[in-house]
Design a protein around this motif. Structure first.
Motif: not given
Length: 599
Positions: A220, A222-224, A544, A548, A588, A592-593, A595
């Motif tokens: 994803p 985010e949170w890679q 979300r 986090e 995640a 996640s948003r 790309w």
């Protein structure tokens, strides 16, 4: 004091845990479920202190040490520990298990490589290597050569090959680290090249392998970093030779303080493995799925009249009876230390759905070299017939209660899922009659479950037929497609589960008293299920924020065990836990948003 601030290294054959002081405190040879020759993690007193002889450890100590730091080489399973002394001296230890392509196969020997590099000053180090065989009960015979030490037992031999002073290692004497040294511990085989050259080549090839593996992941936006670390950790729990996936790499780390909930998780639970495969598929790791399908296809072939056990050894072994090791004091003195797991004789009816769900991808995924067809479908129908027969029968349930049986909602729903997926598979491969049959059965089971597992007074689904207790698996009713996310019954169930099972930022799997009393710690996967359920019913911002918060409770290397104390944040349970890392990945990916929306 021992705790779960540990790093894991491995190569899908063996694995080891290393603490922030560069001590290898857990490792089994010649494979991940084998003899725990390094078992220091499970041999400490109530304060977490090891015995004076530090047996069962492989330590690299910095004399007058001040503190240590750990980090992974980015996008690899290679761990670096940096030690600092009071005089300004700095030493760096690089630990890994070799893994890379060689001669058109994956080279994954039962070997650990430890590279020690002086960084600053004139540091003095002390190397202690004290394996004990038969899970710590047997002191090995020791022989030495000019550049090696052999640790011999009747069952196996470990050989340390090193350019460190062998006598200092044997006698446990400190020395000034003036140059880099290498320690290669594995089977009783001579190296085919120089020690330093071999260690360097193994490092470079292993680093390249893991980085290539990570590059192929569909992660994803985010949170890679969190997802990459979780994915690598899941892969390390895969015994690649057979395709089995262990629930965790340890045994007997208790679920909570002062409890006997100490279990051996170095086996393949069909339920857990399904969730791992599902998560890895989302990341594009198809090879692991194909290997696991080989594993369960053999299990199904062996099954008598389609009857499955909930858990198998990593070579499909069923002789995994539970015994206690009285000679080990346990994790912080928490006995018993168990080898084997008696859950293998339990009735857990959700296993039929777990296997069918894990197999479904093989019929639809066009990336696979050998997609599944009618032969596998016929095998899976045997499991479907079994699911129909047992969906409303009492079992130990997903939480493996040892003396309490009920008709568990989760087990019944997973039996429904077996029928539902068989209907879809049959339609896909052109078997209209079989598709119609399985759809009728799925509809019949669905109606019965909705009637028996819905509690009108509570306004939600409950854990067992005609019951009144709740458990966290109810959060999966949408995940397995039993209920649509827009179904008000699902939203009501999510609300009630949060109200009754949530404590602080975490969720108990259940709060009812069981065989060992009332649970004291939260099961980490459950909070990820809750996060996913919140997102599904439209409470995205809340999900979300909670996600986090949960990420901050990982250990310093981004890893999670099975359990957490919601009040203190202390981590408990076997480590690293595949369930927990799966939950992280799934949440995640869901939250996640995209790309294309990120810029």
């Amino acid at each position: 004091m021992s705790n779960l601030e540990l790093g894991v290294i491995g190569n899908c054959n063996i694995a080891a845990l290393i603490d922030a002081h560069a001590t290898l405190v857990w490792g089994c040879f010649p494979r991940m479920d084998g003899d725990a020759v390094f078992h220091g993690l499970l041999n400490t007193d109530s304060q977490g202190r090891p015995p004076p002889d530090r047996a069962g450890e492989f330590s690299i100590q910095l004399v007058d040490q001040l503190h240590g730091e750990q980090a992974y080489v980015p996008n690899t399973a290679i761990l670096r520990t940096t030690l600092y002394d009071h005089h300004g001296g700095i030493v760096e230890i690089t630990d890994f298990a070799p893994r890379f392509a060689l001669y058109e196969r994956i080279y994954r020997p039962p070997m650990i490589v430890r590279r020690i590099q002086p960084v600053k000053g004139r540091p003095r180090i002390l190397i202690r290597l004290s394996p004990r065989f038969e899970n710590g009960a047997l002191v090995p015979e020791i022989t030495r050569g000019s550049n090696h030490i052999r640790y011999v037992s009747p069952a196996q031999t470990l050989r340390l090959t090193t350019n460190a002073p062998v006598s200092y290692v044997l006698e446990g004497r400190s020395f000034v680290l003036e140059r880099p040294i290498d320690l290669l511990l594995g089977g009783d085989e001579s190296l085919q090249a120089g020690i330093e050259a071999t260690a360097r080549d193994l490092f470079e090839h292993t680093q390249d392998h893991w980085r290539s593996w990570v590059r192929a992941l569909s992660i994803p936006f985010e949170w890679q970093d969190a997802v990459i670390r979780a994915a690598i950790t899941l892969k390390l729990c895969n015994f690649e030779e057979t395709g089995a996936i262990v629930a965790a790499l340890t045994t007997s780390i208790p679920e909570a303080q002062n409890t006997e909930r100490n279990w051996d998780y170095r086996f393949c639970w069909l339920r857990d493995a399904y969730f791992v495969i599902h998560a890895l598929n989302r990341l594009g790791v198809t090879r692991t799925m194909e290997d696991y399908l080989r594993f369960i296809t053999d299990i199904v072939e062996d099954a008598t009249e389609g009857e499955l056990r909930p858990v198998y050894g990593i070579t499909r072994d069923t002789a995994i009876d539970e015994v206690a090791l009285d000679h080990l004091s346990g994790y912080r003195g928490h006995r018993p230390v168990r080898v084997g797991n008696q859950a293998h004789i339990q009735v857990q009816n959700d296993v039929y759905g777990s296997v069918v769900l894990a197999s479904t991808h093989a019929f639809f995924d066009r990336r696979l070299t050998h997609p599944a067809g009618e032969a596998l479908f016929e095998q899976l129908e045997r499991l479907g017939n079994r699911a129909i027969a047992v969906f409303d029968k009492p079992d130990a349930g997903p939480w493996e209660l040892r003396s309490i049986e009920s008709v568990h909602t989760f087990s019944a729903v997973m039996c429904w899922a077996a029928c539902d997926r068989l209907a879809k598979i049959a339609r896909h491969i052109g078997l209209a009659d079989r598709s119609a049959f399985w759809r009728r059965e799925a509809n019949r089971l669905h109606a019965i479950i909705c009637e028996r597992a819905w509690n009108e007074a509570m306004g939600c689904f409950v854990s067992s037929f005609d019951g009144q207790d709740l458990d966290a698996t109810l959060l999966l009713l949408h995940e397995v497609d039993f209920l649509d996310a827009s179904d008000p019954r699902f939203a009501a169930t999510v609300t009630q589960v949060g109200r009754h099972l949530r404590t602080g930022d975490f969720l108990f799997r259940y709060v009812a008293k069981d065989d060992f009393g009332t649970p004291k710690t939260a099961f980490i996967i459950c909070i990820f299920w809750y996060i996913d359920a919140l997102a599904a019913i439209g409470r995205q911002d809340e999900a979300r924020t909670l996600f986090e918060t949960v990420l901050e409770r990982r250990n310093n290397l981004g890893l999670l065990p099975e359990d957490i104390d919601p009040a203190t944040g202390e981590l408990w349970g076997n480590f690293p836990q595949t369930y927990s890392m799966v939950g992280l990945i799934n949440s995640a990916m869901r939250l996640s948003r995209h790309w294309e929306d990120a810029f």
